[in-house]
Design a protein around this motif. Structure first.
Motif, mmCIF file in Angstrom:
data_model
loop_
_atom_site.group_PDB
_atom_site.id
_atom_site.type_symbol
_atom_site.label_atom_id
_atom_site.label_comp_id
_atom_site.label_asym_id
_atom_site.label_seq_id
_atom_site.Cartn_x
_atom_site.Cartn_y
_atom_site.Cartn_z
ATOM 1 N N LYS A 1 0.849 -1.195 0.000
ATOM 2 C CA LYS A 1 0.000 0.000 0.000
ATOM 3 C C LYS A 1 0.876 1.233 0.000
ATOM 4 N N ASP B 1 3.888 0.453 -5.963
ATOM 5 C CA ASP B 1 2.831 -0.503 -5.687
ATOM 6 C C ASP B 1 3.214 -1.832 -6.342
ATOM 7 N N ASP C 1 -3.741 8.457 1.054
ATOM 8 C CA ASP C 1 -3.498 8.080 -0.326
ATOM 9 C C ASP C 1 -4.436 8.865 -1.236
#
Length: 355
Positions: free
Chosen positions: A111, A129, A326
Motif C-alpha cells: 500500500k 505498488d 493516499d
C-alpha cells in the motif's frame, strides 16, 4: 462541504498551489458568515510557521521503460530530494533496489501511504505498488523535483460563540483542516475522511451553536500542521488565545466520514466519568451502534491539551472505506452514514457538560 474541501482548488489543503492558505481563508469566511467572532478579537487566523519539504513540480518515474502514474503506481517518500537520472538498479533483497551513484532507493509496497517531512534527506526513495511494478525493476528513469521551505507560513483558524451565562467556561470543538497537499504538479491527496470530514462536522456545529448560543462559550479551533506532527495544536497550547484552565472539555474531530461500526473515543480511560456520560447519552437515543474505549494516545490534536491537563476526547468513526493518506481518500467514496447521528451525540453530550 466535504466536496468543496477536497476539490482541486484546495489541492489537498497542503504545501503547494497555496492549498492550505486557501482552506484557512475558506474556513474563516464560513465562521464569519455564520456570525461567529474571532477569539483574538483581531483575526480568525493564528499565524505560525514551520519547515517542510515540498514537491511543487516534476514528478515522473519510469520502471523498465514503463511510465508510472504518481500516487497510484508510486509515491516518493516525503523526505526525498530532487533527482534527474536514468540508471540501473541493484537488487538488495526481495523488495528493495538501489542505485548508489544517484542515491536512489526503490521499494515494493503493498500500500502506498504518504506523509509530510520537515526536510529532504540525501537520497530519493521511491515506493512502488507491487501490482503496478510487474517485473523486477532493473532500470529507472526519474525526474523528481523537491523544494525545501524553511519557513512555511500557515495558521490555525479560531472562533467562538460566547456563553450567555458562564462565558469563561469553555467547551472546545477542534478539527485539523490540513492534509498532505500535492506530490508534483498534477497529483494531489484529497483527504476526504482525513480530515475534510471532521472539518465539515466542526463547521456544521459552528453554524448550529451560532444560531443557538449556550450557557458556556463554545470555541471552534481548526488546526493546521496536524499531518506534520500536531504542530498547530502544539503552537496553540504554547500561545493560547484564552486561559487553558477555562476549558471544561475539548472534543477533537478527526476521521468522521464512516461510522457503520461505531466510533472510538481516545482518552476514554483517562476521563471515565465523561465517558460514562457519553455512553449514557448514546444508549438513551441509540445514535451509534458502538462506542469503543481507548486510552491515551498522541494520534491527533487533543494530545497537547491533555498534556496540559485539559480534559479531552478524540472521536473517530469506524468501518467503511479503508483509504488513508493516499489518493483514493475521495469525497465520492465517503459514506458519511453516521454524520447526523454523531452531530446529535455531540450536541447532547455538550448539553450534559453544561448542566
Amino acid at each position: 462541504m466535504v466536496d468543496t474541501l477536497t476539490s482541486p482548488n484546495f489541492w489537498g489543503r497542503g504545501y503547494t498551489n497555496n492549498g492550505m492558505a486557501k482552506a484557512a481563508d475558506f474556513i474563516a469566511k464560513q465562521f464569519a458568515g455564520f456570525g461567529l467572532v474571532p477569539i483574538s478579537n483581531q483575526s480568525f487566523l493564528q499565524a505560525f510557521s514551520y519547515p517542510v519539504n515540498t514537491f511543487p513540480g516534476r514528478m515522473a518515474v519510469m520502471i523498465n521503460n514503463k511510465k508510472l502514474v504518481p500516487g497510484k503506481d508510486f509515491i516518493v517518500t516525503p523526505d526525498s530530494r530532487s533527482v534527474h537520472a536514468t540508471a540501473k538498479l541493484e537488487q538488495k533483497d526481495s523488495t528493495h533496489f538501489i542505485n548508489p551513484n544517484y542515491r536512489i532507493i526503490v521499494s515494493l509496497e503493498n500500500k502506498l501511504t504518504w506523509s509530510v517531512a520537515p526536510a529532504a534527506a540525501d537520497y530519493t526513495s521511491i515506493q512502488l505498488d507491487k501490482k503496478a511494478a510487474g517485473d523486477i525493476p532493473f532500470t529507472i528513469q526519474a525526474d523528481i523535483e523537491s523544494q525545501q521551505v524553511a519557513d512555511f507560513k500557515t495558521a490555525n483558524v479560531c472562533a467562538w460563540v460566547k456563553g450567555t451565562r458562564q462565558p469563561d467556561s469553555i467547551i472546545v470543538i477542534s478539527a485539523h483542516y490540513d492534509h498532505l497537499g500535492g506530490m508534483g504538479a498534477n497529483t494531489y491527496f484529497p483527504g476526504a475522511n482525513d480530515n475534510a470530514s471532521g472539518t465539515s462536522l466542526l463547521l456544521g456545529l459552528a453554524k448550529y451553536y451560532s444560531a443557538n448560543p449556550q450557557p458556556f462559550t463554545i470555541a471552534f479551533i481548526s488546526f493546521a500542521g496536524e499531518e506534520a506532527g500536531l504542530l498547530g495544536s502544539k503552537y496553540f497550547i504554547q500561545h493560547p488565545l484564552f486561559p487553558l484552565k477555562n476549558i471544561r472539555f475539548l472534543l477533537n474531530l478527526d476521521l468522521e466520514g464512516t461510522g457503520d461500526e461505531g466510533i472510538t473515543v481516545v482518552n476514554a480511560t483517562e476521563f471515565p466519568k465523561q465517558f460514562s456520560v457519553l455512553n449514557a447519552v448514546n444508549d438513551s437515543a441509540h445514535y451509534l451502534t458502538k462506542i469503543k474505549a481507548l486510552g491515551k494516545a498522541a494520534n491527533s490534536d487533543h494530545y497537547w491539551f491533555t498534556e496540559k491537563g485539559v480534559p479531552a476526547f478524540f472521536l473517530y468513526t469506524l468501518g467503511g472505506i479503508k483509504a488513508y493518506h493516499d489518493v483514493f481518500d475521495k469525497a465520492e467514496t465517503l459514506p458519511l452514514n453516521e454524520y447526523e447521528d454523531l452531530f446529535k451525540l455531540i450536541v447532547a453530550f455538550n448539553n450534559h457538560l453544561m448542566k
